[in-house]
Design a protein around this motif. Sequence first.
Motif, mmCIF file in Angstrom:
data_model
loop_
_atom_site.group_PDB
_atom_site.id
_atom_site.type_symbol
_atom_site.label_atom_id
_atom_site.label_comp_id
_atom_site.label_asym_id
_atom_site.label_seq_id
_atom_site.Cartn_x
_atom_site.Cartn_y
_atom_site.Cartn_z
ATOM 1 N N UNK A 111 27.681 31.473 113.506
ATOM 2 C CA UNK A 111 26.467 30.964 114.183
ATOM 3 C C UNK A 111 26.980 30.045 114.870
ATOM 4 N N UNK A 112 28.050 28.399 114.628
ATOM 5 C CA UNK A 112 28.315 27.978 115.852
ATOM 6 C C UNK A 112 29.225 28.175 116.391
ATOM 7 N N UNK A 113 29.315 28.624 117.637
ATOM 8 C CA UNK A 113 31.047 29.413 118.167
ATOM 9 C C UNK A 113 31.962 27.955 118.046
ATOM 10 N N UNK A 114 31.030 26.868 118.888
ATOM 11 C CA UNK A 114 31.817 25.630 119.328
ATOM 12 C C UNK A 114 32.510 25.221 117.956
ATOM 13 N N UNK A 205 23.145 17.138 111.780
ATOM 14 C CA UNK A 205 23.265 18.533 112.471
ATOM 15 C C UNK A 205 22.047 19.190 112.174
ATOM 16 N N UNK A 206 21.545 19.821 113.123
ATOM 17 C CA UNK A 206 20.737 20.649 113.294
ATOM 18 C C UNK A 206 21.024 22.655 111.737
ATOM 19 N N UNK A 316 30.905 15.004 119.711
ATOM 20 C CA UNK A 316 29.441 13.953 118.939
ATOM 21 C C UNK A 316 28.978 13.338 120.452
ATOM 22 N N UNK A 317 29.757 13.163 121.452
ATOM 23 C CA UNK A 317 28.734 12.306 122.824
ATOM 24 C C UNK A 317 29.094 12.988 123.913
ATOM 25 N N UNK A 318 29.406 14.476 123.570
ATOM 26 C CA UNK A 318 28.773 15.047 124.020
ATOM 27 C C UNK A 318 27.669 15.711 124.868
ATOM 28 N N UNK A 319 27.160 16.026 122.938
ATOM 29 C CA UNK A 319 25.921 16.644 122.784
ATOM 30 C C UNK A 319 25.182 15.533 122.775
ATOM 31 N N UNK A 320 24.767 14.742 122.879
ATOM 32 C CA UNK A 320 24.363 13.401 122.601
ATOM 33 C C UNK A 320 24.254 13.673 121.047
ATOM 34 N N UNK A 321 24.877 13.331 120.142
ATOM 35 C CA UNK A 321 24.693 12.709 118.731
ATOM 36 C C UNK A 321 24.262 13.671 118.141
ATOM 37 N N UNK A 322 24.754 15.171 118.232
ATOM 38 C CA UNK A 322 24.696 16.474 117.849
ATOM 39 C C UNK A 322 25.096 16.736 116.535
#
Length: 383
Positions: A111-114, A205-206, A316-322
């Motif tokens: 669900x979250x390959x990252x 997190x979502x 976290x920085x790249x996703x603006x806190x997600x």
Amino acid sequence: MGSYIFETMGNLVHQTAFFNLTWGNFAMIVVAAVFLYLAIAKQFEPLLLVPIAFGMLLVNMFPDIMLSLKEADGGAAGLLHYFYLLDEWSILPSLIFLGVGAMTDFGPLIANPKSFLLGAAAQFGIYAAYLMAILFGFSDKAAAAVAIIGGADGPTSIFLAGKLQQTGLMGPIAVAAYSYMALVPIIQPPIMKLLTTKKERQIRMQLLRPVSKLERVLFPIVVTVVVVLVLPTTAPLVGMLMLGNLFRESGVVRQLTETASNALMYIVVILLGTSVGATTSAEAFLNWQTILIFVLGLVAFAFGTAAGVLFGKIMCKLTHGQVNPLIGAAGVSAVPMAARVAQKVGAEEDPTNFLLMHAMGPNVAGVIGTAVAAGTFMAIFGI
């Protein structure tokens, strides 16, 4: 008649272990008792520490339980030596991976390959420890076998030590790896808190998207094909891990799934744990090299945890806190303990924040990552 009785009694007394124990044996018996305390009273990975500690106890009272075939000179070898041969031949570590695969839900990773990136970042500790071990005088193969402890994956540590023909170091390496796996709840939280702010630890997190059955079935097949084509030497570990997961996700071999994740898994844990513990005789274990292995293993584990958290901060920085950086610490292979630690540290700041499923993505990615790291070392050395 009296002399016969005294002679017989004297022979019996001298056959007891008391006349053969050294101070080192007594020290290792104390260590075994500490491990049993941690396993039973503190419940730190009891499935691993109980058999390891008991094997340690046995070999330091009766060394012949690990008597090799060569030493037996045509007679029967020691019971636990036969178990240990299964470690050397990489059979038990591979079967452990089969069971882990059958027990593991790769859904959060799909669900979250990252999460793969976080699992890869946590392997940094392995390569850092490899360079440090070289500096401390270990040979290149011995350094690699020691460094893999940083993945906090006992079976992979045993597998790589055997493949690199570092069987003399297998006992300390395996005990160090399993010890740090058990001590994850103690070692990781201070590092995680040091490298994150309270605001970062409170990030929610979502919810992860639903994962279809087709994705779940294709995942172990695709990963096997890709990884084994690139690094064929990983086939015993990655192949068994993904076979176990395919059992689970296919839904058509429930009996195989239950056997791999229960009966077979527990049988293998008993054999592997007791044989690993039995490699810790005082003569083999109480030396400066063993102490150095434990220190380097701890450094590797700490570096891996820190690298995972720091990469989590970057995400976290790249996703603006997600992305909550705490889940990066779960990139080490201690499944599911490391993910639970991420959940616990996050819940200390916000009891309603549930990070467990998000942390499971990097956690299971770390299992694959550590196996890939082992395969990389084997490829480097032409194994």
